[in-house]
Design an enzyme around this catalytic site. Sequence first.
Site, PDB file in Angstrom:
ATOM      1  CD  GLU B  85      -2.942  -1.262   2.166  1.00  0.00           C
ATOM      2  OE1 GLU B  85      -2.440  -1.018   3.276  1.00  0.00           O
ATOM      3  OE2 GLU B  85      -4.054  -1.768   2.010  1.00  0.00           O
ATOM      4  CD  GLU B 324      -4.669  19.013  41.300  1.00  0.00           C
ATOM      5  OE1 GLU B 324      -3.909  19.128  42.266  1.00  0.00           O
ATOM      6  OE2 GLU B 324      -5.808  18.526  41.380  1.00  0.00           O
TER       7      GLU B 324
END
Lengths: 98, 590
Positions: B85, B324
């Site tokens: 491909e 955080e």
Amino acid sequence: MPGTADEGFYELRLYVAGQTPKSVAAFANLKRICEEHLEGRYQIEIIDLLERPQLAKGDEIIAIPTLVRRLPEPIKKIIGDLSNTEKVLVGLQLKPHH
Amino acid sequence: MQEKDDIQQEITSSMRNYSDIDPAPLEKAPTGIDGFDDITRGGLPRGRPTLVCGSAGCGKTLFGMEFLARGAAEFDEPGVFVAFEETPDELIRNAASVGFDLAALSAQGKLAIEHIYLERSEIEETGEYDLEALFIRLGYAVDQVGAKRIVLDTLEALFAALPNEFILRAELRRLFRWLKQRGLTAVITGERGAGTLTRHGLEEYVSDCVILLDVRMAEQVATRRLRIVKYRGSSHGSNEYPFLIDRGFTVLPITSVGLEHEASDERISTGIAQLDAMLEGKGLYRGSSVLLSGTAGSGKSSIAAHFAQASCARGERCLYFAFEESQQQILRNMRSIGVDLAACLEGGLLAFHNARPTQLGLEMHLALMYKTIRTFRPRMVIVDPISNFMSLGTQIEVRAMFTRLVDYLKTEGITAVFTSLTSGSAIDNLERTETEISSIIDAWLLLRDIETDGERNRAMYILKSRGMAHSNQIREFVLSERGIDLIEVYTGPEGVLTGSARLAREAQTREAQLDRTAQLELTRVRLEHKRHAIEAQVAALHAELAAEAAAFDTALKAEQGRDARFSEDRDRMATQRKKGPFAARQGKGE
């Protein structure tokens, strides 16, 4: 029938891998078709991939036997033993697709 | 579900059809793909084809590419990539984006890329043919580099290019035989079909090893998973394993490794002397897992930063997962409390890994953490905070994730520090932390806010600490530019006092103390005075007594004198009476 054909020169290559029945049949069929439809304006080159495997890549050959119409352009490929003359003529554009 | 059943049926039927079991022990070819060789116990079956199937974009091509690139670079096994491909240029570019230099390997003669171009419109077929030319091309490429490995990506393109499926299937069967005869370890990729492993049933030809790749979306987050559908003649992990594609392919054999880990007796300092003191004066056990839970701003990260600094001070690497805050933010914040993490960072002993929890799925996070841990090889790992993951999955999933993470860290002897955010009032949140992870951690430090008198103060206590006699005291902890200070809280009839209340109460106590001292001094002085007074009185009385005694003495002497005189007088009178008694008597009466 020849009237519909391209009047140019046909450069054909037949890729084979050794003298297998399919290859022998393909060459015989091709020779016959060319004699009938392209007399005097064709050239057949037979490439045996067992001897020159590196050439398979150039024309992107995967099947044996494969007939390649290198000229006139565009390149056309016909795979198989060329036993169906009608299909070969269509493939070589010696006969319109129907 | 239906689809799964179909696949299962497909597998069973294909196993029935091709049950040519080879009695020889299965030799394996390592892929070098991170984690994959672990779950397959060594790699792919050597000299046999393996089918790697999955939907578009699942990473099939990359798997094959890495298998070849690593084989060539690491295992001295050259390979051929047969691309149906993509063009070689595209492949080289794609490989470069994940860190493989195919062009270099190709230049070294260790890798060949064979692009098979197929264009249906250019091909007409008449009569009998075979794919001998394809075999010749493959054989030629294999011989060119002396390949031991080959990838066919993807054979299914042949189905689109060649109209005669009957011939094609016969030739595919011959191709797989040919691959085995050449002793090539092969990876065949195949696009997943509806209800089947591959759209054109390639699994029919590959009976040795089938690997399924999958990409699933959950909450708009993609998680890639790998599963070994079958692996004949070999045991293998049967779970679905998450995998990552960043710098190459990483499969994460994340299973709960059980409870076989060594328990270290070694103790390591927390970096806070007073906290060490609460932990028998020795600190934590190496390789244990610690949970720091508390409300927002209760100082979890600050304590974690102390742990990190202590680790680096011991010359041990520490990996800080921050979910955080950014690295810069943490560095700045910790600098303000006197913890210089920047120096640790520069020294190479500290590494940060910052990410938003919502960025990836739970599995992927875990996977990424594994990968980072394996690369950095820390002795301590800090996850700050883990509570942000609670929303990424169900309770079971989250718990499973942490069990695996904790187990993994324990097996590696890595001390784990987790912080967990609990919302101030909602006790259910704390409970949640509890059910999720508390049972799998060894030490739990609970940080609490104590709000009184219009201020909020921090307090900490050790809720549990396995394997040691830890302090049961609540400590107030104070953050200053010198770091954390743990202070004994004031406990009294009013309960636990912290902050200003503690200071006020302490001052009060001090004052009361002072008062009492003053009182005592006053009493002492008074007593002294009194003693002086009494002593003075006693002296006066003594003086009086002495005076009286003196007076008595004088009187006595006078009396004695008089007596003497009297007897003289009597004698004289007696003498006189002899002369006249009346006169003598009158004389005595005077």
